[in-house]
Design a protein around this motif. Sequence first.
Motif, short mmCIF file in Angstrom:
data_model
loop_
_atom_site.label_atom_id
_atom_site.label_comp_id
_atom_site.label_asym_id
_atom_site.label_seq_id
_atom_site.Cartn_x
_atom_site.Cartn_y
_atom_site.Cartn_z
N SER A 79 1.06 -1.26 0.15
CA SER A 79 0.31 0.21 -0.71
C SER A 79 1.00 1.23 -0.27
O SER A 79 0.58 1.78 -0.16
CB SER A 79 -0.80 -0.11 1.28
OG SER A 79 -0.36 0.26 2.41
N GLU A 117 -6.34 -1.94 7.47
CA GLU A 117 -7.18 -1.02 6.62
C GLU A 117 -6.10 -2.19 5.74
O GLU A 117 -7.13 -2.96 4.27
CB GLU A 117 -6.20 -0.03 5.66
CG GLU A 117 -7.20 1.01 6.32
CD GLU A 117 -7.39 1.67 7.30
OE1 GLU A 117 -6.08 1.06 8.03
OE2 GLU A 117 -8.38 2.26 8.12
N THR A 167 -7.70 -5.39 3.24
CA THR A 167 -7.94 -5.94 1.79
C THR A 167 -7.06 -6.70 1.23
O THR A 167 -7.45 -7.54 0.15
CB THR A 167 -7.03 -4.45 1.21
OG1 THR A 167 -7.98 -3.09 1.80
CG2 THR A 167 -7.14 -4.21 0.21
N ARG A 173 -9.42 -8.91 -1.14
CA ARG A 173 -9.07 -9.78 -2.49
C ARG A 173 -9.09 -11.59 -2.54
O ARG A 173 -8.45 -12.12 -3.78
CB ARG A 173 -7.67 -8.99 -2.93
CG ARG A 173 -6.14 -9.19 -2.38
CD ARG A 173 -5.15 -8.85 -1.91
NE ARG A 173 -3.77 -9.26 -2.18
CZ ARG A 173 -2.51 -8.48 -1.41
NH1 ARG A 173 -2.56 -7.39 -2.34
NH2 ARG A 173 -2.32 -9.37 -1.08
N TYR A 220 -14.65 -1.72 8.40
CA TYR A 220 -13.68 -1.72 6.54
C TYR A 220 -15.17 -2.22 5.75
O TYR A 220 -15.58 -3.37 6.03
CB TYR A 220 -12.80 -2.29 6.69
CG TYR A 220 -11.72 -1.87 7.71
CD1 TYR A 220 -10.62 -1.19 6.89
CD2 TYR A 220 -11.26 -3.10 8.70
CE1 TYR A 220 -9.62 -0.85 8.84
CE2 TYR A 220 -10.57 -3.10 9.31
CZ TYR A 220 -9.81 -1.70 9.66
OH TYR A 220 -8.85 -1.81 10.38
N PHE A 240 -16.14 -2.66 1.77
CA PHE A 240 -16.05 -3.02 0.83
C PHE A 240 -17.72 -2.54 -1.10
O PHE A 240 -19.17 -3.25 -0.16
CB PHE A 240 -15.87 -4.42 0.41
CG PHE A 240 -14.56 -4.90 1.36
CD1 PHE A 240 -13.26 -3.81 0.94
CD2 PHE A 240 -14.66 -5.53 2.09
CE1 PHE A 240 -12.27 -4.65 1.47
CE2 PHE A 240 -13.54 -5.05 3.54
CZ PHE A 240 -12.34 -5.04 2.34
N TYR A 289 -6.35 2.12 -1.42
CA TYR A 289 -5.92 0.50 -0.84
C TYR A 289 -6.03 -0.12 -2.06
O TYR A 289 -5.56 -1.34 -2.18
CB TYR A 289 -6.25 -0.28 0.36
CG TYR A 289 -6.30 1.11 1.34
CD1 TYR A 289 -5.27 1.07 2.29
CD2 TYR A 289 -7.04 2.10 1.83
CE1 TYR A 289 -3.98 2.07 3.27
CE2 TYR A 289 -7.04 3.46 2.96
CZ TYR A 289 -5.15 2.82 3.31
OH TYR A 289 -5.11 3.81 4.42
N SER A 290 -7.75 -0.42 -2.57
CA SER A 290 -8.21 -1.28 -3.66
C SER A 290 -7.26 -0.99 -4.81
O SER A 290 -6.38 -2.43 -5.31
CB SER A 290 -9.13 -1.35 -3.84
OG SER A 290 -9.87 -0.61 -3.46
N ALA A 305 -7.71 -5.45 -5.10
CA ALA A 305 -8.73 -4.98 -4.76
C ALA A 305 -10.57 -5.18 -5.65
O ALA A 305 -10.03 -4.15 -5.55
CB ALA A 305 -9.37 -4.50 -3.29
N MET A 343 -14.16 1.62 -0.57
CA MET A 343 -13.49 0.90 0.46
C MET A 343 -13.31 2.66 1.42
O MET A 343 -13.34 3.35 1.21
CB MET A 343 -11.74 1.00 0.78
CG MET A 343 -11.89 -0.63 0.52
SD MET A 343 -10.43 -1.33 0.30
CE MET A 343 -10.36 -1.60 2.30
#
Length: 445
Positions: free
Chosen positions: A83, A111, A115, A119, A161, A163, A294-295, A300, A314
């Motif tokens: 990240s 985080e 993630t 994923r 968190y 999504f 982050y994705s 992700a 996210m």
Amino acid sequence: MRLSRYFLPVLKENPADAQIVSHRYMLRAGMIRQQAAGIYSWLPLGFRVLRRIEEIVHQEQVRAGHIPLLMPTLQPADLWRESGRYDDYGQEMLRIKDRHERDMLYGPTNEEMITDIFRSHVSSYKDLPLTLYHIQWKFRDELRPRFGVMRGREFLMKDGYNFDIDKDAALHAYNRHMVSYLRTYERMGLTAIPMRAASGPIGGDNTHEFLVLANTGESEVFYDDRVTSLKLGARDIDYDDRSQVAEVCKEFTTLYARTDETHDQAVFDQIPEAHRKVGRGIEVGQIFYFSTKYSEPMGAVVVNDKGERVPVHMGSHGIGVSRLLGAIIEASHDDKGIIWPEGVTPFPVGIVNLKQGDSAADAACEGLYKALKAKGLEALYDDRDERAGAKFATMDLIGLPWRITVGPRGLANGVVELTSRRTGESEEMSPEAAVDRVAQIYAGR
Ligand code: P5A
């Protein structure tokens, strides 16, 4: 619980190093013990309140449709290299090497790890929306740990968190968290005001902090004081109803309320002077929407309804679970000690036997203790051979909201005394009536 068999190491003297009242009372009431700077053991009384707070947080998260799991405290550094935050996080991160010289860290937040879980297991929009959360210890090597559990290095956080497939869905998750947090804090007897804030190392442009007003708070806050009278109350919330949830958020975020990080004096000056307030607050939670921060770097992605691979949107949402003990005490105490709100009290009621060893008084106390237990209420029964004054002082210090006082003189007239810790008002009544009254107060807790 019988006090003679409990572990309640109360201190008579004020600890010299405790600067604020919550820290002082937590030490004096035998709730915590410092083991190193910003690192505490939770002694039985403190542990009971901590568990009670966790329980409320869990209940309100599940009510909002969020799913609990548990991630570890130790994390591999490689996730954070993906990240880009491994270097960014600086000295607040406690870095550790294992015996194979692998870089590890004690998680300051999760985080990256969540993630990674996402994923590995989710690849279709059909599995969204999804919100996962846990309540787990965190470590931040704060430069100045202080005020006891308020700014610890090791502390307990609820972190969740979400999504979602797109920004709108993620903003609904953001709003859902805001409303569920309002309910959570109200159940703890707190008024926590959502205030526009800055996002810091978590990221994103949308973020609110929840602040409990207190002179000892670490944040400077600017607000329209009409915001302090808003209450969510017992209204029925359908957490899937986007417009209802958004309406509630609007109600709570329209009046001016900001931390110094986002304060705008020109806008503030437009509030009628009588309502314009500058004060201090304790941050008991913060919510973030950070889009694909982050994705994207961590891959992700899900396949959307058009067959395209898109990174998920996210947000993350935190409650300072251990800090809440301090915040509640700052908001609710007097010069004799803590005054626990009923929602979080370690014991619902205390029983004080004024004459331990007197057969009528002992029998009445035993009877009360058992009758309360039969109603699902665990009293703290002070059965020690101590002076009445010392027993009252202990009860006042540890702050149980209700006290039943039992003595030979009252019993001769068939009565005990029920006293409110908050108002100090006492009422005489039969032991049975006292049990019923206490049961009524806690009904539905
Ligand atoms: C949101 C959840 C986050 O870490 N990541 C996961 C996001 N947010 S936060 O604002 O940095 O922390 C969430 C809450 O944790 C409490 N907190 C602390 N409590 C005690 N001691 C500390 N040193 C400490 N640091 C943060 C705060 O209540 C904060 O709102």
